[in-house]
Design a protein around this motif. Structure first.
Motif, mmCIF file in Angstrom:
data_model
loop_
_atom_site.group_PDB
_atom_site.id
_atom_site.type_symbol
_atom_site.label_atom_id
_atom_site.label_comp_id
_atom_site.label_asym_id
_atom_site.label_seq_id
_atom_site.Cartn_x
_atom_site.Cartn_y
_atom_site.Cartn_z
ATOM 1 N N GLY A 4 92.961 -38.737 46.084
ATOM 2 C CA GLY A 4 92.462 -39.461 44.918
ATOM 3 C C GLY A 4 90.974 -39.247 44.696
ATOM 4 O O GLY A 4 90.521 -39.046 43.564
ATOM 5 N N GLU A 5 90.201 -39.264 45.792
ATOM 6 C CA GLU A 5 88.755 -39.038 45.687
ATOM 7 C C GLU A 5 88.457 -37.611 45.238
ATOM 8 O O GLU A 5 87.566 -37.380 44.419
ATOM 9 C CB GLU A 5 88.096 -39.317 47.034
ATOM 10 C CG GLU A 5 88.094 -40.787 47.427
ATOM 11 C CD GLU A 5 87.630 -41.001 48.862
ATOM 12 O OE1 GLU A 5 87.143 -42.095 49.168
ATOM 13 O OE2 GLU A 5 87.767 -40.051 49.675
ATOM 14 N N TRP A 44 97.967 -35.143 40.654
ATOM 15 C CA TRP A 44 98.141 -36.514 41.150
ATOM 16 C C TRP A 44 99.428 -36.650 41.958
ATOM 17 O O TRP A 44 99.496 -37.416 42.923
ATOM 18 C CB TRP A 44 98.126 -37.481 39.969
ATOM 19 C CG TRP A 44 98.171 -38.927 40.366
ATOM 20 C CD1 TRP A 44 99.236 -39.772 40.289
ATOM 21 C CD2 TRP A 44 97.097 -39.694 40.905
ATOM 22 N NE1 TRP A 44 98.892 -41.017 40.743
ATOM 23 C CE2 TRP A 44 97.584 -40.991 41.131
ATOM 24 C CE3 TRP A 44 95.763 -39.398 41.219
ATOM 25 C CZ2 TRP A 44 96.787 -42.015 41.657
ATOM 26 C CZ3 TRP A 44 94.969 -40.414 41.741
ATOM 27 C CH2 TRP A 44 95.483 -41.698 41.955
ATOM 28 N N GLN A 45 100.456 -35.907 41.567
ATOM 29 C CA GLN A 45 101.738 -35.960 42.271
ATOM 30 C C GLN A 45 101.740 -35.089 43.534
ATOM 31 O O GLN A 45 102.289 -35.481 44.571
ATOM 32 C CB GLN A 45 102.864 -35.506 41.339
ATOM 33 C CG GLN A 45 103.093 -36.426 40.150
ATOM 34 C CD GLN A 45 104.031 -35.821 39.119
ATOM 35 O OE1 GLN A 45 104.429 -34.653 39.234
ATOM 36 N NE2 GLN A 45 104.371 -36.598 38.094
ATOM 37 N N LYS A 46 101.107 -33.902 43.471
ATOM 38 C CA LYS A 46 101.233 -32.933 44.560
ATOM 39 C C LYS A 46 100.173 -33.059 45.651
ATOM 40 O O LYS A 46 100.459 -32.846 46.833
ATOM 41 C CB LYS A 46 101.201 -31.507 43.989
ATOM 42 C CG LYS A 46 102.477 -31.109 43.253
ATOM 43 C CD LYS A 46 102.496 -29.614 42.978
ATOM 44 C CE LYS A 46 103.858 -29.170 42.453
ATOM 45 N NZ LYS A 46 103.932 -27.700 42.304
ATOM 46 N N TRP A 47 98.933 -33.342 45.272
ATOM 47 C CA TRP A 47 97.859 -33.305 46.257
ATOM 48 C C TRP A 47 98.043 -34.306 47.403
ATOM 49 O O TRP A 47 97.761 -33.959 48.557
ATOM 50 C CB TRP A 47 96.508 -33.502 45.584
ATOM 51 C CG TRP A 47 96.087 -32.331 44.740
ATOM 52 C CD1 TRP A 47 96.833 -31.235 44.416
ATOM 53 C CD2 TRP A 47 94.824 -32.150 44.107
ATOM 54 N NE1 TRP A 47 96.123 -30.381 43.612
ATOM 55 C CE2 TRP A 47 94.878 -30.908 43.404
ATOM 56 C CE3 TRP A 47 93.653 -32.889 44.048
ATOM 57 C CZ2 TRP A 47 93.808 -30.428 42.674
ATOM 58 C CZ3 TRP A 47 92.576 -32.419 43.324
ATOM 59 C CH2 TRP A 47 92.649 -31.199 42.639
ATOM 60 N N PRO A 48 98.515 -35.529 47.129
ATOM 61 C CA PRO A 48 98.715 -36.449 48.261
ATOM 62 C C PRO A 48 99.785 -35.954 49.231
ATOM 63 O O PRO A 48 99.771 -36.319 50.411
ATOM 64 C CB PRO A 48 99.152 -37.756 47.577
ATOM 65 C CG PRO A 48 98.619 -37.659 46.190
ATOM 66 C CD PRO A 48 98.725 -36.202 45.829
ATOM 67 N N VAL A 49 100.708 -35.110 48.754
ATOM 68 C CA VAL A 49 101.798 -34.609 49.602
ATOM 69 C C VAL A 49 101.413 -33.270 50.252
ATOM 70 O O VAL A 49 101.531 -33.087 51.469
ATOM 71 C CB VAL A 49 103.093 -34.441 48.774
ATOM 72 C CG1 VAL A 49 104.203 -33.854 49.643
ATOM 73 C CG2 VAL A 49 103.507 -35.774 48.168
ATOM 74 N N ASP A 50 100.939 -32.326 49.428
ATOM 75 C CA ASP A 50 100.654 -30.969 49.915
ATOM 76 C C ASP A 50 99.230 -30.804 50.445
ATOM 77 O O ASP A 50 98.918 -29.794 51.065
ATOM 78 C CB ASP A 50 100.870 -29.955 48.786
ATOM 79 C CG ASP A 50 102.310 -29.973 48.266
ATOM 80 O OD1 ASP A 50 103.188 -30.447 49.000
ATOM 81 O OD2 ASP A 50 102.521 -29.529 47.121
ATOM 82 N N GLY A 51 98.367 -31.774 50.169
ATOM 83 C CA GLY A 51 96.966 -31.645 50.542
ATOM 84 C C GLY A 51 96.128 -31.107 49.397
ATOM 85 O O GLY A 51 96.643 -30.465 48.472
ATOM 86 N N VAL A 52 94.827 -31.372 49.457
ATOM 87 C CA VAL A 52 93.905 -30.906 48.420
ATOM 88 C C VAL A 52 93.704 -29.406 48.579
ATOM 89 O O VAL A 52 93.420 -28.930 49.687
ATOM 90 C CB VAL A 52 92.554 -31.634 48.534
ATOM 91 C CG1 VAL A 52 91.583 -31.127 47.468
ATOM 92 C CG2 VAL A 52 92.751 -33.142 48.402
ATOM 93 N N PRO A 53 93.879 -28.604 47.525
ATOM 94 C CA PRO A 53 93.698 -27.149 47.639
ATOM 95 C C PRO A 53 92.256 -26.798 47.989
ATOM 96 O O PRO A 53 91.335 -27.577 47.712
ATOM 97 C CB PRO A 53 94.080 -26.637 46.242
ATOM 98 C CG PRO A 53 93.945 -27.811 45.336
ATOM 99 C CD PRO A 53 94.242 -29.019 46.150
#
Length: 402
Positions: A4-5, A44-53
């Motif tokens: 989120g940050e 918003w959907q993917k980053w919390p699961v896959d990690g921040v690119p």
């Protein structure tokens, strides 16, 4: 840093650049904004699961391009546009042109002279600075609905007239400079006096406006108005640490000057002195000179009034007249100033009511002053301003000292 940050940071730092890149590729403002919004939703959907690119900005740019192409494929008249857009992705980027900075280049691209000045400034603030419609409306002293309509009309004109969003050449710059300066000024004001932040400011936005204005001055060293705008920003930003103390708004005449930033102050004053020697005043230069006068140990109020008189000849407006009246109160008294303030049609502008409240208080008319403060509070000031006005109102109630 959480997902989120990271997303909040990339929106703050990259949103305008990504939207501008898509507008430049596809020539459709709505398509660009929608594609970026969809890319943010995917993040918003993917980053919390896959990690921040590793490179969040590049990830959002690529995703937004794909979303834009998906939309084009769904259109009934898509064939030519899709083929053209896909070909664009496979061709080398066009030369960067005379504007080296990515974001400043977008300011010049959006400030197309085919649009009315207010429309190009509003569109630039929306697309590049990422301001909300409410924030832009506050900067223009207009209603949010009217500003939304203005931005929509500007987008429609770009679409219908096929106005090109291309990298500006040097000959494009003079016709676009006024819009760029106005957009930078309003972006700075939103950063310094944010209508959307609990803290009352967005230092990152104010500092980015200063950075871009420095770039503009370096690129166009013979443009005194760019230097004037930079001086105005520096002198204003220099007071930031004294403006809000312990969560409370502190008026300029009550600020602890030891908290002012001496480096910004010195640079701003030096620029003003150099511009005065040039002797070709413009609105930003005059405002900077007024700001510099306010940094003197004893404010030269007669000089400030004279500067406002000059500003009225260059850029007349009711707000300038309001500020001139407040300066005049120091030379001719609050009664003369109040007459001028009462004559202004600014009843929907909360600082007008605050100015009336101040002058009425100086005249010992505290019941009327309290009513003016209540009128200002009814116009939805920022949280910091609201708290300050409520404290003032409490001192002017029944039985309080005048």
């Amino acid at each position: 840093m959480s997902a989120g940050e990271a997303l909040a940071r990339v929106v703050r730092e990259e949103h305008g650049r990504i939207v501008g890149a898509l507008v430049r590729r596809y020539g459709d403002v709505d398509l660009a904004e929608d594609a970026v919004a969809e890319a943010l939703e995917v993040a918003w959907q993917k980053w919390p699961v896959d990690g921040v690119p590793p490179n969040p900005g590049a990830w959002l740019t690529t995703t937004a391009h794909r979303r834009a192409l998906d939309r084009l494929r769904r259109e009934s008249t898509r064939t030519g546009r899709e083929r053209e857009a896909t070909a664009m992705l496979d061709t080398p980027a066009e030369p960067l042109g005379v504007v080296d900075d990515d974001r400043l280049r977008l300011f010049f691209m959006c400030c197309h002279p085919s649009l009315a000045l207010e429309a190009r400034v509003a569109l630039t603030l929306r697309l590049v600075a990422g301001l909300s419609v409410a924030e832009i409306a506050a900067g223009f002293l207009t209603e949010e609905r009217a500003m939304a309509q203005r931005i929509t009309r500007a987008k429609r004109k770009i679409h219908d007239a096929r106005i090109p969003f291309r990298v500006p050449e040097r000959e494009d710059l003079p016709a676009r400079l006024a819009g760029v300066l106005a957009a930078l000024y309003l972006a700075f004001n939103e950063g310094y006096l944010s209508v959307g932040a609990e803290s009352g400011s967005r230092p990152d936005l104010a500092d980015e406006a200063i950075r871009l204005t420095r770039q503009l001055v370096a690129m166009l060293p013979a443009e005194p108005e760019a230097q004037g705008l930079l001086a105005l920003m520096l002198l204003t930003r220099a007071r930031d640490d004294a403006r809000v103390v312990d969560g409370r708004l502190v008026p300029l005449d009550e600020q602890d000057r030891s908290r002012w930033d001496p480096e910004r102050l010195a640079e701003g004053r030096l620029l003003v002195r150099a511009l005065l020697e040039i002797g070709h005043p413009g609105p930003y230069q005059v405002q900077a000179a007024i700001g510099a006068a306010h940094t003197d140990a004893e404010v030269p109020w007669a000089e400030v009034v004279a500067l406002y008189d000059l500003l009225l000849t260059l850029a007349p407006s009711p707000v300038v007249r309001l500020n001139r009246a407040l300066a005049l109160a120091h030379t001719e008294g609050p009664e003369a100033a109040l007459v001028l303030v009462e004559d202004l049609d600014l009843t929907s502008y909360h600082p007008w009511h605050v100015a009336r409240a101040h002058l009425l208080h100086l005249l010992g008319r505290d019941a009327e002053s309290r009513a003016a403060l209540e009128a200002a509070l009814a116009l939805d000031p920022t949280p910091l301003e609201r708290a300050h006005l409520e404290r003032l109102r409490a001192t002017r109630g029944p039985g309080s000292a005048p």
